[in-house]
Design a protein around this motif. Structure first.
Motif, PDB file in Angstrom:
ATOM      1  N   SER A 192       8.190   5.721  -8.670  1.00 57.04           N
ATOM      2  CA  SER A 192       7.407   6.786  -8.043  1.00 57.04           C
ATOM      3  C   SER A 192       5.952   6.631  -8.450  1.00 57.04           C
ATOM      4  O   SER A 192       5.629   6.006  -9.469  1.00 57.04           O
ATOM      5  N   PHE A 193       5.079   7.219  -7.635  1.00 58.44           N
ATOM      6  CA  PHE A 193       3.671   7.321  -7.994  1.00 58.44           C
ATOM      7  C   PHE A 193       3.234   8.740  -7.697  1.00 58.44           C
ATOM      8  O   PHE A 193       2.927   9.106  -6.569  1.00 58.44           O
ATOM      9  N   ASN A 194       3.245   9.561  -8.733  1.00 61.53           N
ATOM     10  CA  ASN A 194       2.915  10.977  -8.615  1.00 61.53           C
ATOM     11  C   ASN A 194       1.828  11.335  -9.616  1.00 61.53           C
ATOM     12  O   ASN A 194       1.883  10.910 -10.778  1.00 61.53           O
ATOM     13  N   GLU A 195       0.880  12.138  -9.151  1.00 61.30           N
ATOM     14  CA  GLU A 195      -0.225  12.582  -9.999  1.00 61.30           C
ATOM     15  C   GLU A 195      -0.897  11.398 -10.694  1.00 61.30           C
ATOM     16  O   GLU A 195      -1.178  11.418 -11.887  1.00 61.30           O
ATOM     17  N   PHE A 237       0.844  -1.191   0.000  1.00 60.85           N
ATOM     18  CA  PHE A 237       0.000   0.000   0.000  1.00 60.85           C
ATOM     19  C   PHE A 237       0.882   1.245   0.000  1.00 60.85           C
ATOM     20  O   PHE A 237       1.875   1.319   0.731  1.00 60.85           O
ATOM     21  N   LEU A 238       0.517   2.228  -0.822  1.00 60.38           N
ATOM     22  CA  LEU A 238       1.176   3.533  -0.833  1.00 60.38           C
ATOM     23  C   LEU A 238       0.430   4.547   0.021  1.00 60.38           C
ATOM     24  O   LEU A 238       0.980   5.591   0.375  1.00 60.38           O
ATOM     25  N   SER A 239      -0.820   4.254   0.322  1.00 64.06           N
ATOM     26  CA  SER A 239      -1.685   5.107   1.144  1.00 64.06           C
ATOM     27  C   SER A 239      -2.806   4.210   1.648  1.00 64.06           C
ATOM     28  O   SER A 239      -2.871   3.032   1.287  1.00 64.06           O
ATOM     29  N   LYS A 271       0.292   8.597 -11.581  1.00 65.50           N
ATOM     30  CA  LYS A 271       1.076   7.929 -12.613  1.00 65.50           C
ATOM     31  C   LYS A 271       2.300   7.257 -12.011  1.00 65.50           C
ATOM     32  O   LYS A 271       2.952   7.798 -11.116  1.00 65.50           O
ATOM     33  N   LEU A 272       2.619   6.068 -12.544  1.00 72.06           N
ATOM     34  CA  LEU A 272       3.812   5.328 -12.148  1.00 72.06           C
ATOM     35  C   LEU A 272       4.993   5.733 -13.014  1.00 72.06           C
ATOM     36  O   LEU A 272       4.841   5.985 -14.217  1.00 72.06           O
ATOM     37  N   GLY A 273       6.188   5.792 -12.415  1.00 71.84           N
ATOM     38  CA  GLY A 273       7.384   6.123 -13.175  1.00 71.84           C
ATOM     39  C   GLY A 273       8.615   5.500 -12.537  1.00 71.84           C
ATOM     40  O   GLY A 273       8.686   5.331 -11.320  1.00 71.84           O
ATOM     41  N   LEU A 274       9.608   5.157 -13.352  1.00 67.41           N
ATOM     42  CA  LEU A 274      10.860   4.585 -12.862  1.00 67.41           C
ATOM     43  C   LEU A 274      11.807   5.698 -12.452  1.00 67.41           C
ATOM     44  O   LEU A 274      12.039   6.644 -13.206  1.00 67.41           O
ATOM     45  N   LEU A 275      12.389   5.588 -11.236  1.00 71.32           N
ATOM     46  CA  LEU A 275      13.326   6.590 -10.734  1.00 71.32           C
ATOM     47  C   LEU A 275      14.777   6.142 -10.824  1.00 71.32           C
ATOM     48  O   LEU A 275      15.662   6.952 -11.105  1.00 71.32           O
ATOM     49  N   LEU A 288      -8.888   0.372 -11.135  1.00 71.40           N
ATOM     50  CA  LEU A 288      -7.541   0.506 -11.682  1.00 71.40           C
ATOM     51  C   LEU A 288      -7.214   1.975 -11.897  1.00 71.40           C
ATOM     52  O   LEU A 288      -7.953   2.701 -12.553  1.00 71.40           O
ATOM     53  N   VAL A 289      -6.077   2.428 -11.337  1.00 67.84           N
ATOM     54  CA  VAL A 289      -5.654   3.822 -11.455  1.00 67.84           C
ATOM     55  C   VAL A 289      -4.595   3.979 -12.528  1.00 67.84           C
ATOM     56  O   VAL A 289      -4.673   4.866 -13.378  1.00 67.84           O
ATOM     57  N   ASP A 290      -3.566   3.129 -12.508  1.00 67.35           N
ATOM     58  CA  ASP A 290      -2.512   3.211 -13.516  1.00 67.35           C
ATOM     59  C   ASP A 290      -1.830   1.861 -13.635  1.00 67.35           C
ATOM     60  O   ASP A 290      -1.864   1.029 -12.717  1.00 67.35           O
ATOM     61  N   GLU A 291      -1.185   1.675 -14.791  1.00 64.26           N
ATOM     62  CA  GLU A 291      -0.475   0.427 -15.069  1.00 64.26           C
ATOM     63  C   GLU A 291       0.827   0.745 -15.778  1.00 64.26           C
ATOM     64  O   GLU A 291       0.865   1.583 -16.682  1.00 64.26           O
ATOM     65  N   LEU A 292       1.907   0.115 -15.338  1.00 66.57           N
ATOM     66  CA  LEU A 292       3.212   0.293 -15.969  1.00 66.57           C
ATOM     67  C   LEU A 292       3.703  -1.064 -16.454  1.00 66.57           C
ATOM     68  O   LEU A 292       4.007  -1.953 -15.656  1.00 66.57           O
ATOM     69  N   GLN A 293       3.757  -1.227 -17.773  1.00 66.53           N
ATOM     70  CA  GLN A 293       4.249  -2.474 -18.347  1.00 66.53           C
ATOM     71  C   GLN A 293       5.768  -2.432 -18.402  1.00 66.53           C
ATOM     72  O   GLN A 293       6.359  -1.451 -18.859  1.00 66.53           O
TER      73      GLN A 293
END
Length: 399
Positions: free
Chosen positions: A104-107, A20-22, A109-113, A56-61
């Motif tokens: 990261s999970f911002n706005e 969980f992130l929140s 959206k998932l992203g690689l840091l 479902l909020v976002d998905e990162l393949q």
């Protein structure tokens, strides 16, 4: 104790890790693995409502050739999370496996840091099976089958030399000043180094004098080695499968042990059983032991408020027990078609999610508190005694 729970079936998405992130945002990691099954490896973020509905909020393949995410840990304050994902086999053969990754999970959206390699065995079957963050979010441990690396977080800079173990690693847990490694044969208790710097993750090397500030590398001191308790091992022995410090009481540690059935030519081997132990870390003595399953446990978690323990078993069962007494509170039979691979409380300890490689998750409404269950049992006992007393009085009056 009765509780409400809702299954959700995810199309072509075997789940292997969760965090969980929140209180409402849940990250799931899974997929078809490195083999060419046609099932994509990905991370997904779901919104989990109080009524147990998911959206479902976002998905990162992940990139082609990457393996499925197998372990995960999150920093609730920043929303950043670390995940174990093996690189494509070609990179692994070259010793370039960037298995430890920060996202990261911002706005929404998932992203690689950033990424870092910690697996140096050269074994293509090895993977980051344990990913754990320290309570203050400064340290991350990424562990493979027989090795682990302490990293600063979120920079992923090494904070200590690589540790290798003789036995297979199954879990790691942090307190404020120590961490415990659960191997098949023992618990290894290490002291934590003092942090001397911080950094930020980067996928590319900085040029010139722009270098990342890293936590200074310190040797880790092995404070003690703890064997499985005799109350669990018996004559046949047992293996550790999980370890968790109490989130609010550093003097309390919980472990899960699965017994090893003894071999005999003359009689059938007894079934593998699972036990939860509550340890006093000042004396390293076991305060309480409870058998919780007739088969091995596959996953385990402690609620953030420290009141409940949850587990999944190889019999596809999900259970909740009281963290103080180890008394059973909730049992859900056939929670999944396959054994649960991951189980996680949300930050408010109000929801519990289990997941499996059968493409499903189950969202469970957690009982209000262990205290209410205890009071309910006490009231039931008092009512029973009162009925017995009235019956006795009536019998005496009749005679």
């Amino acid at each position: 104790m009765r509780t409400q729970h809702t299954p959700h079936f995810l199309t072509a998405f075997p789940v292997y890790c969760s965090v969980f992130l929140s209180p409402t945002h849940l990250v799931l990691g899974g997929g078809g693995g490195a083999s060419k099954t046609g099932i994509k490896n990905k991370l997904r973020v779901y919104d989990v409502a109080d009524n147990r509905a998911i959206t479902l909020v976002d998905e990162l393949q992940l990139e082609p050739g990457d393996d499925a995410p197998m372990s995960i840990a999150a920093n609730l304050e920043t929303g950043a999370f670390a995940c174990g994902v093996n690189s494509p086999e070609e990179q692994m053969k070259k010793g370039e496996n960037q298995n430890c990754r920060v996202f990261s999970f911002n706005e929404q959206k998932l992203g690689l840091l950033g990424t870092h390699g910690t697996l140096v065995s050269g074994d293509l079957e090895d993977y980051q099976k344990v990913t754990v963050l320290s309570p203050d979010g400064k340290f991350l441990i990424a562990a493979g089958t027989n090795s682990l690396q302490l990293l600063s977080f979120p920079s992923l800079a090494p904070a200590a030399p690589l540790i290798k173990t003789d036995k297979e690693i199954y879990d790691v847990t942090f307190s404020q000043n120590t961490f415990v490694v659960a191997t098949t044969d023992n618990l290894l208790v290490y002291s934590l180094p003092q942090t001397k710097g911080t950094g930020s993750p980067s996928k590319t090397k900085k040029k010139g004098k722009q270098k990342e500030n890293a936590t200074a590398i310190s040797e880790l001191e092995l404070l003690r080695t703890i064997d499985p308790p005799a109350a669990v091992s018996g004559a046949s022995g047992s293996t550790f499968r999980a370890a968790r410090y109490h989130p609010e009481k550093p003097g309390v540690l919980y472990t899960v042990g699965n017994t090893i059935p003894g071999r005999s030519r003359t009689r059938k081997a007894p079934p593998r059983q699972a036990y939860v132990c509550k340890w006093n870390t000042e004396t390293w003595a076991v305060d309480k032991v409870r058998k919780v399953a007739d088969k091995g446990l596959t996953c385990f978690d402690v609620s953030p408020n420290g009141k409940l323990l949850a587990f999944g078993t190889s019999e596809h069962v999900v259970g909740i027990i009281d963290a103080e007494t180890l008394a059973p509170l909730v049992t859900i039979l056939k929670a999944h078609e396959f054994p649960p691979t991951t189980i996680k409380f949300n930050p408010t300890s109000r929801l519990l999610v289990s997941a499996s490689a059968d493409n499903s998750i189950r969202v469970i409404s957690v009982p209000d508190s262990a205290e209410k269950s205890s009071w309910g049992l006490l009231i039931l006992i008092l009512i029973t005694l009162l009925i017995a007393l009235l019956a006795f009085v009536a019998q005496q009056y009749a005679s």
